[in-house]
Design a protein around this motif. Structure first.
Motif, PDB file in Angstrom:
ATOM      1  N   GLN A 179       0.843  -1.183   0.000  1.00  0.00           N
ATOM      2  CA  GLN A 179       0.000   0.000   0.000  1.00  0.00           C
ATOM      3  C   GLN A 179       0.877   1.231   0.000  1.00  0.00           C
ATOM      4  O   GLN A 179       1.654   1.454   0.937  1.00  0.00           O
ATOM      5  CB  GLN A 179      -0.933   0.003   1.215  1.00  0.00           C
ATOM      6  CG  GLN A 179      -1.956   1.108   1.194  1.00  0.00           C
ATOM      7  CD  GLN A 179      -3.039   0.911   2.245  1.00  0.00           C
ATOM      8  OE1 GLN A 179      -2.871   0.148   3.196  1.00  0.00           O
ATOM      9  NE2 GLN A 179      -4.153   1.582   2.070  1.00  0.00           N
ATOM     10  N   ALA A 180       0.738   2.020  -1.050  1.00  0.00           N
ATOM     11  CA  ALA A 180       1.460   3.281  -1.166  1.00  0.00           C
ATOM     12  C   ALA A 180       0.595   4.397  -0.580  1.00  0.00           C
ATOM     13  O   ALA A 180      -0.632   4.259  -0.505  1.00  0.00           O
ATOM     14  CB  ALA A 180       1.779   3.565  -2.627  1.00  0.00           C
ATOM     15  N   PRO A 181       1.203   5.503  -0.171  1.00  0.00           N
ATOM     16  CA  PRO A 181       0.428   6.611   0.404  1.00  0.00           C
ATOM     17  C   PRO A 181      -0.679   7.071  -0.524  1.00  0.00           C
ATOM     18  O   PRO A 181      -0.452   7.300  -1.720  1.00  0.00           O
ATOM     19  CB  PRO A 181       1.480   7.703   0.608  1.00  0.00           C
ATOM     20  CG  PRO A 181       2.761   6.960   0.755  1.00  0.00           C
ATOM     21  CD  PRO A 181       2.642   5.770  -0.156  1.00  0.00           C
ATOM     22  N   LYS A 191      -3.122   5.415  -1.671  1.00  0.00           N
ATOM     23  CA  LYS A 191      -3.639   4.388  -2.573  1.00  0.00           C
ATOM     24  C   LYS A 191      -4.211   3.216  -1.784  1.00  0.00           C
ATOM     25  O   LYS A 191      -3.916   3.042  -0.609  1.00  0.00           O
ATOM     26  CB  LYS A 191      -2.531   3.911  -3.509  1.00  0.00           C
ATOM     27  CG  LYS A 191      -2.018   4.965  -4.469  1.00  0.00           C
ATOM     28  CD  LYS A 191      -1.052   4.376  -5.474  1.00  0.00           C
ATOM     29  CE  LYS A 191      -0.604   5.414  -6.486  1.00  0.00           C
ATOM     30  NZ  LYS A 191       0.326   4.835  -7.495  1.00  0.00           N
ATOM     31  N   GLU A 192      -4.987   2.416  -2.475  1.00  0.00           N
ATOM     32  CA  GLU A 192      -5.551   1.227  -1.847  1.00  0.00           C
ATOM     33  C   GLU A 192      -4.492   0.134  -1.753  1.00  0.00           C
ATOM     34  O   GLU A 192      -3.537   0.097  -2.519  1.00  0.00           O
ATOM     35  CB  GLU A 192      -6.749   0.726  -2.654  1.00  0.00           C
ATOM     36  CG  GLU A 192      -7.950   1.653  -2.631  1.00  0.00           C
ATOM     37  CD  GLU A 192      -9.164   1.053  -3.311  1.00  0.00           C
ATOM     38  OE1 GLU A 192     -10.238   1.659  -3.235  1.00  0.00           O
ATOM     39  OE2 GLU A 192      -9.027  -0.030  -3.916  1.00  0.00           O
ATOM     40  N   ARG A 193      -4.724  -0.767  -0.801  1.00  0.00           N
ATOM     41  CA  ARG A 193      -3.834  -1.905  -0.671  1.00  0.00           C
ATOM     42  C   ARG A 193      -4.017  -2.802  -1.897  1.00  0.00           C
ATOM     43  O   ARG A 193      -5.141  -3.081  -2.323  1.00  0.00           O
ATOM     44  CB  ARG A 193      -4.166  -2.685   0.608  1.00  0.00           C
ATOM     45  CG  ARG A 193      -3.132  -3.721   0.995  1.00  0.00           C
ATOM     46  CD  ARG A 193      -3.345  -4.198   2.412  1.00  0.00           C
ATOM     47  NE  ARG A 193      -3.194  -3.102   3.373  1.00  0.00           N
ATOM     48  CZ  ARG A 193      -3.184  -3.272   4.689  1.00  0.00           C
ATOM     49  NH1 ARG A 193      -3.301  -4.503   5.204  1.00  0.00           N
ATOM     50  NH2 ARG A 193      -3.068  -2.228   5.483  1.00  0.00           N
ATOM     51  N   GLU A 194      -2.909  -3.263  -2.459  1.00  0.00           N
ATOM     52  CA  GLU A 194      -2.980  -4.063  -3.674  1.00  0.00           C
ATOM     53  C   GLU A 194      -2.208  -5.369  -3.530  1.00  0.00           C
ATOM     54  O   GLU A 194      -1.233  -5.469  -2.781  1.00  0.00           O
ATOM     55  CB  GLU A 194      -2.431  -3.278  -4.878  1.00  0.00           C
ATOM     56  CG  GLU A 194      -0.964  -2.940  -4.793  1.00  0.00           C
ATOM     57  CD  GLU A 194      -0.462  -2.262  -6.066  1.00  0.00           C
ATOM     58  OE1 GLU A 194      -1.254  -1.921  -6.953  1.00  0.00           O
ATOM     59  OE2 GLU A 194       0.784  -2.079  -6.159  1.00  0.00           O
ATOM     60  N   VAL A 242       4.461   0.359   1.669  1.00  0.00           N
ATOM     61  CA  VAL A 242       4.497  -0.505   2.850  1.00  0.00           C
ATOM     62  C   VAL A 242       4.015  -1.878   2.407  1.00  0.00           C
ATOM     63  O   VAL A 242       2.937  -1.997   1.803  1.00  0.00           O
ATOM     64  CB  VAL A 242       3.612   0.034   3.983  1.00  0.00           C
ATOM     65  CG1 VAL A 242       3.612  -0.936   5.156  1.00  0.00           C
ATOM     66  CG2 VAL A 242       4.097   1.408   4.434  1.00  0.00           C
ATOM     67  N   TYR A 243       4.801  -2.893   2.692  1.00  0.00           N
ATOM     68  CA  TYR A 243       4.472  -4.259   2.289  1.00  0.00           C
ATOM     69  C   TYR A 243       3.924  -5.020   3.488  1.00  0.00           C
ATOM     70  O   TYR A 243       4.518  -5.010   4.571  1.00  0.00           O
ATOM     71  CB  TYR A 243       5.702  -4.956   1.727  1.00  0.00           C
ATOM     72  CG  TYR A 243       6.031  -4.506   0.330  1.00  0.00           C
ATOM     73  CD1 TYR A 243       6.539  -3.232   0.089  1.00  0.00           C
ATOM     74  CD2 TYR A 243       5.798  -5.333  -0.769  1.00  0.00           C
ATOM     75  CE1 TYR A 243       6.813  -2.801  -1.191  1.00  0.00           C
ATOM     76  CE2 TYR A 243       6.079  -4.909  -2.060  1.00  0.00           C
ATOM     77  CZ  TYR A 243       6.585  -3.642  -2.264  1.00  0.00           C
ATOM     78  OH  TYR A 243       6.851  -3.214  -3.543  1.00  0.00           O
TER      79      TYR A 243
END
Length: 123
Positions: free
Chosen positions: A38-40, A42-45, A92-93
């Motif tokens: 999940q990048a700032p 953005k949705e978790r992918e 963030v992973y």
């Protein structure tokens, strides 16, 4: 069960990192793993997932050929080897787990989540 992710850090474009996620506590007899990011803003992918036996692996198109998911059931640990990193991989992973032997690609399929580890790729 608790999931503990580690291995994030700062790396230059083209570099590599290996993320790890270890499970502890009351662990099910079999479970599948997933990695998400999940990048700032953005949705978790979805990034990658692997089933209990390691026979099924799935990858997001954006990481195919660069990332490799693997697991060590004896250590209750899943890994994500990330090569040829790009600035757009900065996120963030999160690791996630679900009981059973089916690997999923959807966020909502996973019931257990780690705390996240930050990966920053500089250009």
């Amino acid at each position: 069960v608790q999931l503990q992710a580690s291995g994030g850090g700062l790396v230059q474009t083209g570099g590599s990192l290996r993320l790890s996620c270890a499970a502890s506590g009351r662990i099910a007899s079999s479970y599948a793993w997933g990695w998400f990011r999940q990048a700032p803003g953005k949705e978790r992918e979805f990034v990658a997932s692997i089933n209990w036996r390691g026979s099924s692996k799935y990858y997001a198109d954006s990481v195919k050929g660069r990332f490799t998911i693997s697991r060590d059931n004896a250590k209750n640990t899943v890994y994500l080897q990330m090569n040829s990193l790009k600035p757009e991989d900065t996120s963030v992973y999160y690791c996630a787990a679900i009981e059973g032997d089916i690997a999923y690609t959807e966020v909502l399929s996973y019931g257990r989540w780690g705390q996240g580890t930050l990966v920053t790729v500089s250009s």
